[in-house]
Write a protein that holds these residues in place. Structure first.
Motif, PDB file in Angstrom:
ATOM      1  N   THR A  26      -8.293 -13.213   3.554  1.00 31.92           N
ATOM      2  CA  THR A  26      -6.951 -13.822   3.531  1.00 31.92           C
ATOM      3  C   THR A  26      -5.852 -12.829   3.929  1.00 31.92           C
ATOM      4  O   THR A  26      -4.766 -13.253   4.322  1.00 31.92           O
ATOM      5  N   ASP A  27      -6.127 -11.553   3.856  1.00 27.66           N
ATOM      6  CA  ASP A  27      -5.211 -10.555   4.439  1.00 27.66           C
ATOM      7  C   ASP A  27      -5.718 -10.134   5.819  1.00 27.66           C
ATOM      8  O   ASP A  27      -4.939 -10.070   6.773  1.00 27.66           O
ATOM      9  N   LEU A  28      -6.996  -9.868   5.908  1.00 27.26           N
ATOM     10  CA  LEU A  28      -7.541  -9.316   7.158  1.00 27.26           C
ATOM     11  C   LEU A  28      -7.348 -10.278   8.330  1.00 27.26           C
ATOM     12  O   LEU A  28      -6.971  -9.858   9.430  1.00 27.26           O
TER      13      LEU A  28
ATOM     14  N   TYR B 180      -9.918 -15.250  -6.959  1.00 25.46           N
ATOM     15  CA  TYR B 180      -8.886 -15.603  -7.960  1.00 25.46           C
ATOM     16  C   TYR B 180      -9.233 -16.906  -8.675  1.00 25.46           C
ATOM     17  O   TYR B 180      -8.925 -17.077  -9.843  1.00 25.46           O
TER      18      TYR B 180
ATOM     19  N   THR C  28      -9.561 -12.068  -3.182  1.00 25.71           N
ATOM     20  CA  THR C  28     -10.213 -11.299  -4.243  1.00 25.71           C
ATOM     21  C   THR C  28      -9.343 -10.116  -4.684  1.00 25.71           C
ATOM     22  O   THR C  28      -8.431  -9.688  -3.972  1.00 25.71           O
TER      23      THR C  28
ATOM     24  N   ILE D 206     -14.266  -3.791   6.289  1.00 31.16           N
ATOM     25  CA  ILE D 206     -14.779  -4.670   5.229  1.00 31.16           C
ATOM     26  C   ILE D 206     -14.032  -6.006   5.274  1.00 31.16           C
ATOM     27  O   ILE D 206     -12.800  -6.042   5.376  1.00 31.16           O
TER      28      ILE D 206
ATOM     29  N   GLY E  95     -12.479 -11.900   1.218  1.00 28.80           N
ATOM     30  CA  GLY E  95     -12.065 -13.302   1.419  1.00 28.80           C
ATOM     31  C   GLY E  95     -11.429 -13.514   2.782  1.00 28.80           C
ATOM     32  O   GLY E  95     -11.301 -14.646   3.258  1.00 28.80           O
TER      33      GLY E  95
ATOM     34  N   ASP F 238      -0.172  -9.516  -6.326  1.00 34.00           N
ATOM     35  CA  ASP F 238       0.002 -10.029  -7.696  1.00 34.00           C
ATOM     36  C   ASP F 238      -0.993  -9.465  -8.696  1.00 34.00           C
ATOM     37  O   ASP F 238      -0.703  -9.404  -9.892  1.00 34.00           O
TER      38      ASP F 238
END
Ligand code: FAD
Length: 280
Positions: A29-31, A72, A104, A24, A27, A117
């Motif tokens: 931003t981690d993947l 966010y 997200t 999946i 956003g 966070d």
């Protein structure tokens, strides 16, 4: 690489049921950090961008429900920020405006880092994670969702649909410390909710244990020793003991970001400051 872009939740569910090994992308931003820096090589990506239902949020007098793909940037201002102020405060501390435009809550839950966070807020507000997959729906309390460092209760073929957060009559706030003031992963974080109707305080700690930690001893001690329903702040002695009990509930480690000793101290200070703010 195959990239699939379902438009509905049903379509997303069918794709993941047929191919639970697909990755999946929300956003990213981690993947994308995993792909670009850590050598992760997904064979197929399922993007949530066009699944409109996951980008929506709603509320009634009991709860606020936030779709997994709401960024966010939507949480930090406006009506949603007024409904869940602690989440807005947490959202404002995430990365940069670019990261907040893309990142997200679904991704925070998917990664499940103890430093995420959004997670202490979901813990202290006793949120429920709504999961879909394999033709089924499951509602999992946040307390049972995060099961370890970067480990969660999702099964193959499942995804986070949304999160619902009970509305609270009282103050709520979030604070974190890092090595600088912005664009920083938390070294320690705390969310505090003072539920005036229930006469309870709820405290959740981030980055000081393998999962987000609650502080049951500190919570019940404070309820027994202060006026959580009214406007009279606890005495300095009570605040100091509460701070000590919160520190005692943490299980931090030394790592490249901070020391266990500093983290233990920091969550006690953050909890005491948030408690003080709840009476201002
Ligand atoms: C420069 C930078 C700064 C950052 N700063 C912070 C910070 O201050 N605080 C913080 O908490 N995080 C921070 N992050 C991390 C990241 O922004 C957050 O964890 C964010 O919430 C991830 O959301 P996303 O939508 O981008 O997830 P993605 O990267 O798209 O996905 C992350 C993981 O979750 C899975 N996933 C995504 N959506 C779902 C879903 N609906 N159901 C199941 N699994 C799903 C994905 O498969 C992937 O494994 C930062 C990242 C960067 C690059």
């Amino acid at each position: 690489m195959t990239v699939l872009a379902p438009r509905t939740v049903d379509e997303l569910e069918r794709i993941l049921a047929d191919s639970p090994d697909h990755t999946i992308l929300s956003g990213g931003t981690d993947l994308m950090v995993e792909v670009n820096l850590h050598g992760r090589r997904p064979t197929a990506i399922v993007s949530l961008r066009s699944v409109e239902e996951l980008h929506a949020w709603t509320f009634d007098h009991e709860r606020v429900t936030i779709g997994a793909a709401v960024p966010y940037a939507t949480m930090e201002v406006g009506e949603l920020a007024g409904l869940v102020p602690a989440l807005a405060q947490a959202a404002r501390t995430v990365g940069s405006p670019q990261i907040r435009a893309a990142g997200t809550l679904g991704g925070n839950l998917g990664t499940c880092s103890p430093a995420g966070d959004g997670l202490p807020v979901l813990s202290a507000l006793e949120a429920t994670v709504h999961i879909r997959g394999n033709g089924d729906r499951r509602d999992v309390p946040f307390a049972d969702f995060m099961v370890g460092v970067k480990r969660n209760a999702l099964r193959a073929g499942e995804f986070v649909h949304s999160v619902s957060i009970p509305r609270v009559d009282g103050w709520q706030g979030y604070a974190k410390v890092g090595t600088r003031n912005a664009m920083v992963i938390a070294n320690a974080s705390t969310c505090l909710v003072r539920d005036r109707s229930a006469g309870r305080v709820r405290v959740a700690l981030g980055a000081v244990g393998p999962t987000i930690l609650r502080c049951p001893e500190a919570e019940s001690w404070l309820a027994a020793n202060s006026d959580l329903r009214g406007n009279t702040p606890p005495s300095a002695d009570v605040r100091a003991e509460f701070s000590r009990l919160v520190s005692q509930a943490s299980r931090p480690i030394d790592d490249h970001r901070s020391t266990a000793e500093y983290r233990r101290h920091a969550v006690g200070v953050l909890a005491r400051r948030l408690l003080e703010r709840s009476y201002q």
